[in-house]
Design an enzyme around this catalytic site. Structure first.
Site, PDB file in Angstrom:
ATOM      1  N   GLY A 280       0.824  -1.196   0.000  1.00 30.82           N
ATOM      2  CA  GLY A 280       0.000   0.000   0.000  1.00 30.82           C
ATOM      3  C   GLY A 280       0.856   1.243   0.000  1.00 30.82           C
TER       4      GLY A 280
ATOM      5  CG  ASP B 282      -7.135   2.453   5.240  1.00 37.93           C
ATOM      6  OD1 ASP B 282      -8.184   2.838   4.685  1.00 37.93           O
ATOM      7  OD2 ASP B 282      -6.308   1.725   4.685  1.00 37.93           O
TER       8      ASP B 282
END
Length: 309
Positions: free
Chosen positions: A28, A141
């Site tokens: 990511g 997140d």
């Protein structure tokens, strides 16, 4: 941190510090996550930070501070932080490896979660957020991909350590995770500071997804989903009361109108008493007042009334 690792490429390390690397779990904006083994053979997840972030002294300072705080989080409902290192030019973070199916995969390959199972999921996620907020961390997140349905119950992974360099302006354009935008709070899309209340919004969107089987703000391109998040009510059709009322409050466009994680835990656990000053400490320079406003208390009491408490 679910399932097995993918094959390693020629540029992937075979060892990180004292840990053997067995496979690639994912990647990511912060870096790559590997499946590894500690010196006694236990499986771990190792997040290795990107080189450009590793060269930023301020980033490393914040990383050290947040990683140290993360080790204090109660491990019952999260992937416990085991180790971290910022020396030697290749900073990394080691967490417990949680084996299981992600919440997104569970919904993708089955039906929405309902009844007491959904209530338990909502409670566990709220408890995990409360534990993070109490030590001054914001996840930033939370989403179905970051919830593992392990044999020991739901666990939250990939919480917000070293996310200080993330840009709040275009949070989904370069993301490899589908649906992330649907869990980002309106204030982030408006380039306002992240407080602990962004996690509450993400909690609401995640629970709604689990209970309805669809993204709360629909599908589409970046601008379409951004527009819905900023200006439209969430799609909660199929989500049963009384949980629906709590989720709706969590998805309020204004962060000051959302409950805290402690409030969620209290309500979902059947608590009937709320009082000023019972919010958890503000996390990550949130700027939130520690006590509830009068309007917040009125709305929280209304949630309890609707839940029959």
């Amino acid at each position: 941190m679910s399932g097995g690792g993918y094959g390693l490429g020629p540029k992937d390390p075979r060892r990180i510090g004292p840990y053997r690397v067995d496979g690639l779990l994912g990647q990511g904006g912060m870096g790559r996550v590997y499946l590894g083994r500690d010196p006694v053979g236990r499986p771990v997840a190792i997040k290795m930070i990107k080189d450009d972030l590793a060269a930023n002294a301020e980033y490393l300072r914040r990383f050290r501070e947040e990683a140290a705080n993360a080790r204090r989080i109660a491990r019952q409902h999260t992937a416990q932080v085991l180790d971290f290192n910022i020396d030697g030019g290749s900073p990394y973070l080691v967490t417990e490896y949680v084996k299981g199916q992600t919440l997104r995969d569970r919904i993708r390959h089955g039906q929405p979660i309902v009844g007491s199972e959904l209530d338990q999921l909502a409670f566990v996620l709220a408890t995990a957020l409360q534990a993070m907020h109490q030590v001054g961390l914001i996840h930033r997140d939370l989403k179905p991909e970051n919830v593992i349905l392990s044999s020991m119950g739901p666990r939250v992974i990939d919480f917000g350590v070293a996310r200080v360099a993330d840009s709040p302006h275009e949070p989904d354009r370069n993301s490899t995770f589908v649906g992330t935008l649907g869990y980002i709070a309106p204030e982030i899309l408006d380039s306002r500071p992240a407080t602990a209340k962004v996690d509450i919004f993400a909690w609401g969107a995640t629970v709604a997804f689990a209970g309805t089987g669809r993204p709360t703000f629909g599908d589409g391109d970046y601008e379409q989903r951004r527009y819905r998040t900023l200006g439209q009510a969430p799609d909660l059709r199929g989500l049963e009361a009384p949980l629906r009322d709590v989720v709706e409050r969590a998805l309020h466009k204004s962060p000051t109108m959302r409950p805290s994680a402690a409030d969620l835990v209290r309500v979902l656990n059947g608590g009937a008493v709320l009082g000023a000053g019972l919010d958890e400490p503000s996390a990550g320079h949130s700027g939130e007042p520690p006590a509830h406003t009068e309007r917040e208390l009125i709305l929280e009491q209304e949630i309890l009334r609707r839940m029959g408490m």
